[in-house]
Write a protein that holds these residues in place. Sequence first.
Motif, mmCIF file in Angstrom:
data_model
loop_
_atom_site.group_PDB
_atom_site.id
_atom_site.type_symbol
_atom_site.label_atom_id
_atom_site.label_comp_id
_atom_site.label_asym_id
_atom_site.label_seq_id
_atom_site.Cartn_x
_atom_site.Cartn_y
_atom_site.Cartn_z
ATOM 1 N N TRP A 79 36.273 35.630 39.098
ATOM 2 C CA TRP A 79 36.676 34.658 39.740
ATOM 3 C C TRP A 79 37.873 35.279 40.854
ATOM 4 O O TRP A 79 37.926 34.945 41.994
ATOM 5 C CB TRP A 79 37.512 33.681 38.916
ATOM 6 C CG TRP A 79 36.732 32.818 38.280
ATOM 7 C CD1 TRP A 79 35.389 32.838 37.849
ATOM 8 C CD2 TRP A 79 37.143 31.526 37.639
ATOM 9 N NE1 TRP A 79 35.039 31.775 37.415
ATOM 10 C CE2 TRP A 79 36.187 30.855 36.822
ATOM 11 C CE3 TRP A 79 38.290 30.939 37.505
ATOM 12 C CZ2 TRP A 79 35.953 29.701 36.329
ATOM 13 C CZ3 TRP A 79 38.337 29.769 36.773
ATOM 14 C CH2 TRP A 79 37.173 29.112 36.192
ATOM 15 N N THR A 107 32.202 25.436 43.515
ATOM 16 C CA THR A 107 32.608 24.262 42.744
ATOM 17 C C THR A 107 31.919 22.967 43.571
ATOM 18 O O THR A 107 31.994 21.943 42.908
ATOM 19 C CB THR A 107 34.063 23.992 42.676
ATOM 20 O OG1 THR A 107 34.673 24.281 43.744
ATOM 21 C CG2 THR A 107 34.538 25.203 41.627
ATOM 22 N N VAL A 133 36.271 28.432 43.029
ATOM 23 C CA VAL A 133 37.184 28.216 41.964
ATOM 24 C C VAL A 133 38.442 29.052 42.635
ATOM 25 O O VAL A 133 38.727 29.663 43.454
ATOM 26 C CB VAL A 133 36.674 29.016 40.715
ATOM 27 C CG1 VAL A 133 35.388 28.308 40.228
ATOM 28 C CG2 VAL A 133 36.436 30.555 41.212
#
Length: 182
Positions: A79, A107, A133
């Motif tokens: 991430w 997302t 994210v």
Amino acid sequence: MTDKTFQKYKLVIDQWFVNGFNGTMAYKEFYPKAKRADDSFSKIQRIPEVQEYIKQKEDEAKKALRTTHEVLLEELENWAYSDITETLLLTPDQVKELPPEVRRLITKYETTTRRIGSGEQAISETTVKLSFVSKEKAMEMIHKHTGFYEKDNEQKGNIVTETREERDRRIEELIQKRNAAD
């Protein structure tokens, strides 16, 4: 505690895992006439055999989900250090072909198609909008998981306790210092 009672408590705990960890509802499932299901559930949670059963269930869930510190940190690192330029100007089909570790970062996904021109010379243009994210959240989670904030937390936890007489004496000293400065 009898084995029969323990087996029923295990059913309550199983229900607790299934219903999203609502202890009151889990307890009422098997003891519908209970007046204080929240207190009763709390009490059974403190029984050593039940605690051991809960730990066993948690360990099974961790194993099934491959939830280890290493796996979690790997995903958080993905991430935090992801490069969204890999997704610029992609078509919907190309987004579907992205590697799983990149797709997991998405997302929200929107496509918009508009026609430019008219007649036979009209062309369609499809725009793909992706949301990802939060990198900040990923870094915060990494820092919490690795104890990065531990020193700050220790500093906040050092609470000075003093007697009323000590506090009154300290206040009096501060007042005297202030008056001497005036």
